[in-house]
Design an enzyme around this catalytic site. Structure first.
Site, PDB file in Angstrom:
ATOM      1  CD  GLU A  66       0.097  -1.433   3.011  1.00  0.00           C
ATOM      2  OE1 GLU A  66       0.162  -2.167   2.274  1.00  0.00           O
ATOM      3  OE2 GLU A  66       0.310  -1.572   4.476  1.00  0.00           O
ATOM      4  CG  HIS A 120      -5.867  -5.642   1.130  1.00  0.00           C
ATOM      5  ND1 HIS A 120      -6.325  -6.404   2.385  1.00  0.00           N
ATOM      6  CD2 HIS A 120      -4.527  -5.425   1.559  1.00  0.00           C
ATOM      7  CE1 HIS A 120      -5.192  -6.421   3.450  1.00  0.00           C
ATOM      8  NE2 HIS A 120      -4.285  -5.882   2.878  1.00  0.00           N
ATOM      9  CD  GLU A 121      -2.197  -3.879  -0.813  1.00  0.00           C
ATOM     10  OE1 GLU A 121      -1.876  -3.413   0.011  1.00  0.00           O
ATOM     11  OE2 GLU A 121      -2.203  -5.252  -0.864  1.00  0.00           O
ATOM     12  CG  HIS A 128      -3.322  -1.300   3.619  1.00  0.00           C
ATOM     13  ND1 HIS A 128      -3.277  -1.314   5.053  1.00  0.00           N
ATOM     14  CD2 HIS A 128      -2.956  -2.328   3.128  1.00  0.00           C
ATOM     15  CE1 HIS A 128      -2.859  -2.651   5.084  1.00  0.00           C
ATOM     16  NE2 HIS A 128      -2.876  -3.286   4.121  1.00  0.00           N
ATOM     17  CD  GLU A 177      -1.720  -5.788   6.445  1.00  0.00           C
ATOM     18  OE1 GLU A 177      -2.677  -5.656   5.622  1.00  0.00           O
ATOM     19  OE2 GLU A 177      -0.777  -5.033   6.086  1.00  0.00           O
ATOM     20  CG  ASP A 231       8.618  -6.320  22.733  1.00  0.00           C
ATOM     21  OD1 ASP A 231       8.513  -6.443  21.428  1.00  0.00           O
ATOM     22  OD2 ASP A 231       9.695  -6.025  23.229  1.00  0.00           O
ATOM     23  CE1 TYR A 271      -2.011  -9.946   6.656  1.00  0.00           C
ATOM     24  CE2 TYR A 271      -3.117  -9.015   4.910  1.00  0.00           C
ATOM     25  CZ  TYR A 271      -1.857  -9.227   5.698  1.00  0.00           C
ATOM     26  OH  TYR A 271      -0.539  -8.690   5.054  1.00  0.00           O
TER      27      TYR A 271
END
Ligand code: BES
Ligand code: ZN
Length: 632
Positions: free
Chosen positions: A300, A324-325, A328, A347, A398, A409
């Site tokens: 993206e 999708h892109e 973003h 995502e 983390d 996703y």
């Protein structure tokens, strides 16, 4: 008279050409805040933005295709240089010549110890300078950059270069603070040999300047603060064709017709996206269809989405990728995960948004089928790793790693779909729009979206509890209130799959099935099939000849998993051409899983194809190969 007119037009012309006279008043640059909470500390970066922080990057680089290197300067403007004596940047393999302040005075610098893919901290003694100029070259092995030979392009005549920055690869060619929570504006001047054209994830400034020696200089600018992983470049023999007033596509000349036809709905997609969640704030939305070595389906990069050519099926059946892109541009580029452990914020939200665009453009049936495929992938991952595996939580603390894309996703999207179902579309859409508006051009964390959902969607502790907000974000597995896929989505297909499994009936309707239906069938076929069964399926359904790469991939994977010898040459050709990790890694993993039969084949093919893959794909396949027991 004529000359006066010319003079009056001069500043405008200069602006167009990208060379702004030094005394021109520039609008102040946008500076985005950096989060200071502990959950927003990015352990994948060495940057210490509280000490000294990069606000603007100006690149002046030459592309050297012979040496496979980019070389030049990066000028970093710091905001609040404050008390800091030191500026800490990310770097990976950069060859640094010297670092100076704006007046050319040398600044002391040192490289700290490197830690694998994180690279090494580059520490500059600032004194009190607000501007640092780094004279450097990227390593020919730079992990973000892929230098393609002419043979790897459609035209076979010219070399090609592209970059892939996400997640932490841009430090291999840009010395800056490479952390998604440290947003930076940027500009670039890029020199490239003729006849190559250059595109970047910023707006091109005027026409390229002919340097008169076989080279041209291209200028770009991004005046909105972006996460540095979103700075991207591509250069090659490429042409442009417009789609709508603010949309268009770049591709190699040989690919341009097919690329343009496949993405012809893009302007309508932008309009649909705006109607859903507010204005598109980046100006243009262009795309480039890259050679097949590109390691992802899409990336993206702002104002210039990068796409694999493998989504071109001729019938626009795989254009959920474009949706999708594009999505973003809100989830990811406008509101950005501050740390990679919250990448579901990028995502998952995008996958939900993608499906809403697909629904608008292609209708509810296609949208529901894509939801059902996504749901199946979640179930497969949960079955594989266990519903209590920590990697199946959306928020990854983390040091932990998610159980894969079906979580980040598809579970992420399922969360939002569940909320939509629970509170109604109208309320949900209003909430998501205000989330984008409120955090536009800023980083975000799981804790922030959780608080925002409680306050602005749920409205009370009891309702937050009922929606299971905390469980969705922080617990493994799939909460009980998950929105189930429409059981009718694939009812006919699943009946046909059963008929094949029980009686060997070849589906009569196959020719009329859309791609999602074919994918569903191929995914649910019996896992063990004899060579005769595979031969019959291939002959009846034309699988080996499929022009749809998602279907072709599923067929090859099934065939290799059954040690089906006739599929090996086709798999080998596919793996030699396509570098998309999503296809390449599983095919090698399947071969490796097939012991004495598959392992030698995998090793032989990989020996020939590895050099043609991007670092991302190489690393993924290397891992598969290393995990394999040595050949017996
Ligand atoms: N941003 C991702 C690609 C990515 C993710 C690169 C993580 C590096 C690290 C991109 O938007 C993406 O999700 N691509 C998918 C598209 C698909 C889900 C429609 C892909 O490449 O397959
Ligand atoms: Zn994505």
């Amino acid at each position: 008279m004529r000359s006066i007119l010319k003079l009056a037009a001069l500043p405008a012309l200069l602006l167009l050409a990208g060379c702004v006279p030094p005394d021109t008043v520039q609008p102040p640059r946008m500076i985005a805040p950096v989060l200071t909470t502990s959950d927003a500390v990015d352990t994948s970066s060495y940057a210490q933005p509280q000490e000294a922080r990069v606000a603007h990057v100006a690149l002046d680089l030459e592309l050297d295709f012979a040496q496979q290197s980019v070389r030049g300067t990066a000028t970093l403007d710091l905001s609040v240089p404050g008390k800091a004596g030191e500026l800490v940047l990310d770097s990976d393999g950069l060859l640094i010549d010297r670092i100076t302040d704006a007046s050319g005075r040398k600044l002391a610098w040192r490289l700290g110890e490197a830690q694998g893919e994180k690279g090494a901290p580059l520490i500059v003694d600032l004194g009190h300078t607000p501007r640092v100029i780094i004279h450097y070259a990227a390593n020919p092995q730079a992990s973000a950059l892929q230098w393609l030979s002419p043979e790897q392009t459609a035209g076979k005549q010219h070399k090609f270069l592209f970059s892939q920055g996400q997640a932490i690869l841009n430090r291999s060619w840009i010395p800056t603070q490479d952390s998604p929570g440290i947003r930076q504006t940027w500009e670039a001047r890029i020199v490239a040999p003729k006849p190559l054209d250059v595109v970047m994830s910023g707006i091109m400034q005027g026409e390229p300047e002919d340097l008169g020696d076989g080279r041209r200089a291209f200028r770009f600018a991004m005046d909105k603060p972006v996460a540095p992983y979103l700075i991207a470049i591509a250069a090659g023999d490429i042409d442009f064709r417009a789609i709508g007033p603010r949309t268009g596509v770049w591709a190699e000349p040989a690919m341009l017709d097919a690329a343009h036809a496949e993405v012809i709905e893009t302007e309508a997609m932008v309009e649909a996206a705006e109607a859903l969640y507010g204005p598109y704030r980046w100006g243009r939305y262009d795309m480039i269809v890259l050679p097949p070595a590109f390691p992802y389906g899409g990336m993206e990069n702002p104002v210039m989405t990068f796409l694999t050519p493998t989504f071109i099926a001729g019938d626009r059946s795989l254009t959920g990728l474009v949706a999708h892109e594009l999505a973003h541009s809100w989830s990811g580029n406008l509101v950005t995960n501050a740390v990679w452990g919250d990448s579901w914020l990028n995502e998952g939200v995008t996958s939900y948004f993608e499906n809403r665009i697909v629904e608008e453009i292609y209708g509810a049936k296609r949208a529901r089928q894509e939801v059902a495929l996504d749901y199946m992938a979640i179930m497969e991952t949960l079955a594989e790793v266990g519903a209590d595996a920590p990697g199946t939580a959306l928020h990854q603390p983390d040091g932990t790693e998610s159980a894969g894309s079906a979580i980040i996703y598809n579970k992420g999207a399922a969360f939002l779909r569940t909320l939509e179902q629970q509170v109604g579309r109208e309320r949900f859409d209003a909430w998501l729009r205000q989330w984008f508006d409120k955090h536009a051009f800023q980083p975000a964390t799981s804790a922030m979206i959780y608080e925002d959902l409680k306050l602005n969607l749920a409205g009370s502790e009891a309702e937050a509890e009922r929606l299971r907000l905390h469980e969705w974000i922080y617990a493994p597995g799939l909460p009980e209130n998950v929105a189930k896929p429409d059981p009718a989505a694939f009812a006919a297909i699943d009946a046909a799959t059963l008929a094949y499994a029980q009686h060997g009936t070849i589906p009569a309707g196959w020719a009329g099935w859309v791609s999602a239906e074919r994918q569903r069938f191929l995914q649910n076929l019996p896992q063990t099939l004899a060579a005769e069964d595979l031969a019959r399926l291939d002959a009846a359904l034309g699988l080996s000849a499929s022009g749809n790469n998602e279907e072709l991939f599923l067929w090859l994977d099934l065939a290799l998993a059954n040690r089906y010898e006739p599929a090996v040459p086709l798999a080998e050709r596919f793996l030699a051409e396509v570098g998309r990790t999503k296809f390449v890694r599983p095919l090698f993993a399947t071969l490796i899983g097939e012991g004495d039969w598959g392992r030698p084949i995998a090793r032989r093919i990989y020996a020939g194809t590895r050099a043609g893959y991007h670092t991302v794909t190489q690393r993924a396949v290397d891992r598969v190969m290393q995990e394999a027991p040595p050949p017996s």
